[in-house]
Enzyme design. Structure first.
Site, PDB file in Angstrom:
ATOM      1  N   ALA A  42      57.200 133.229  41.337  1.00 47.41           N
ATOM      2  CA  ALA A  42      56.984 132.227  40.287  1.00 47.41           C
ATOM      3  C   ALA A  42      57.082 132.838  38.895  1.00 47.41           C
ATOM      4  CB  ALA A  42      55.629 131.563  40.476  1.00 47.41           C
ATOM      5  N   HIS A 156      64.008 130.932  42.381  1.00 52.14           N
ATOM      6  CA  HIS A 156      62.679 131.397  42.777  1.00 52.14           C
ATOM      7  C   HIS A 156      61.874 130.280  43.403  1.00 52.14           C
ATOM      8  CE1 HIS A 156      59.798 129.475  39.951  1.00 52.14           C
ATOM      9  NE2 HIS A 156      60.889 129.246  39.252  1.00 52.14           N
ATOM     10  N   CYS A 157      60.805 130.693  44.097  1.00 56.82           N
ATOM     11  CA  CYS A 157      59.776 129.763  44.570  1.00 56.82           C
ATOM     12  C   CYS A 157      58.434 130.305  44.069  1.00 56.82           C
ATOM     13  CB  CYS A 157      59.837 129.586  46.082  1.00 56.82           C
ATOM     14  SG  CYS A 157      59.799 131.111  47.046  1.00 56.82           S
ATOM     15  N   SER A 158      57.385 130.248  44.862  1.00 55.23           N
ATOM     16  CA  SER A 158      56.084 130.741  44.387  1.00 55.23           C
ATOM     17  C   SER A 158      55.900 132.233  44.643  1.00 55.23           C
ATOM     18  CB  SER A 158      54.939 129.955  45.038  1.00 55.23           C
ATOM     19  OG  SER A 158      54.871 128.657  44.491  1.00 55.23           O
ATOM     20  N   THR A 164      62.888 131.388  48.778  1.00 51.25           N
ATOM     21  CA  THR A 164      63.806 132.278  48.065  1.00 51.25           C
ATOM     22  C   THR A 164      64.417 133.283  49.021  1.00 51.25           C
ATOM     23  OG1 THR A 164      62.557 132.027  46.015  1.00 51.25           O
ATOM     24  CG2 THR A 164      63.948 133.985  46.202  1.00 51.25           C
TER      25      THR A 164
END
Length: 263
Positions: A42, A156-158, A164
């Site tokens: 993130a 991206h993700c978290s 990702t």
């Protein structure tokens, strides 16, 4: 473009899973160009200290794979001059997109994640990333944006490891990088989860679960990625057919991606 690293060995110490997918060799002997394609955890956490490096990478496209809840709770810091785009890869109603909420309910958390449930949960997440309608549309969009959109690009993700991770594995696979190298890149996320561990430990405490019960969701395992590749084979017959028939990525897009990303 040359990417400088911080004193702790990361491009951005405040986003430890931010990294360049460049430098990998393909089976044909070509090399993925550095400085064009980045993956990350993130990006709300980018510190003031890291901003000059972040803005200096020349990022022109930021792709956010997170759910609406995640985006609203922790909005990204967008690099100067970059386009911000949301690309969903999870059905927001499915458990995989809402596990953090489940962890706030001790009874529900024990039922879903206790007694080895977390590993089974991750197995389901990776299968969904391959065949769910939302995932198919989202990963096709990611590939097309990598092939034809502004670069440099970061997605991206978290935690930067699952949604990702499959996105990175997909793109590296399309570029012809060996499967063993793809797995190595995927597993590198395990050394870059300091930010994730902080909030996952808090969620673990609220859930009443032991940390050991939660750990399978805080790390990547080779078998998780293998589950995704096996799901592609089982549902579509092969990885290549998953790409052509499942994702609907055209030969022209693949050619553009390779022309852009390979030296």
């Amino acid at each position: 473009m040359v990417c400088s690293v911080t004193k702790d060995g990361f491009i951005l110490s405040s986003a430890p899973n931010f990294r360049d997918l460049g430098g990998h060799r393909t089976e044909s002997g070509r090399t993925v160009r550095p400085g064009l394609l980045f993956r990350s955890d993130a990006l709300h956490s980018v510190s003031e200290e890291d901003l000059p490096a972040y803005n200096g990478l020349g990022i022109r496209q930021l792709i956010d794979l997170r759910t609406g809840h995640e985006r609203e709770h922790l909005p990204d810091i967008v690099p100067e001059g970059a386009e911000y785009t949301v690309v969903g890869v999870q059905d927001p109603e499915k458990a995989g997109a809402n596990f953090s909420r489940t962890l706030t309910d001790p009874e529900a958390a024990r039922a879903m994640f206790g007694d080895g449930g977390a590993a089974r949960f991750m197995d389901g997440v990776y299968r969904d990333l391959v065949h769910d309608t939302e995932a198919l549309a989202g990963y096709r969009d990611l590939v097309e944006r990598a092939a034809k959109g502004p670069t440099a690009l970061v997605f991206h993700c978290s935690a930067g490891k699952d949604r990702t991770g499959w996105g990175a594995a997909l793109i590296l696979g399309l570029l012809g990088v060996e499967r063993s190298v793809i797995v190595e890149d995927y597993l590198e996320s395990n050394a870059r989860q300091a930010n994730t561990d902080k909030w996952m430990r808090l969620l673990s405490e609220h859930s009443g679960l032991a940390w050991e019960d939660v750990v399978p969701m805080t790390r990547v395992r080779a078998e998780y990625l293998q589950t995704a590749f096996e799901e592609a084979d089982a549902v579509y017959g092969s990885f290549d057919t998953y790409v052509s028939d499942g994702l609907g990525v055209s030969g022209a897009t693949l050619e553009a991606l390779r022309e852009r990303m390979l030296a």
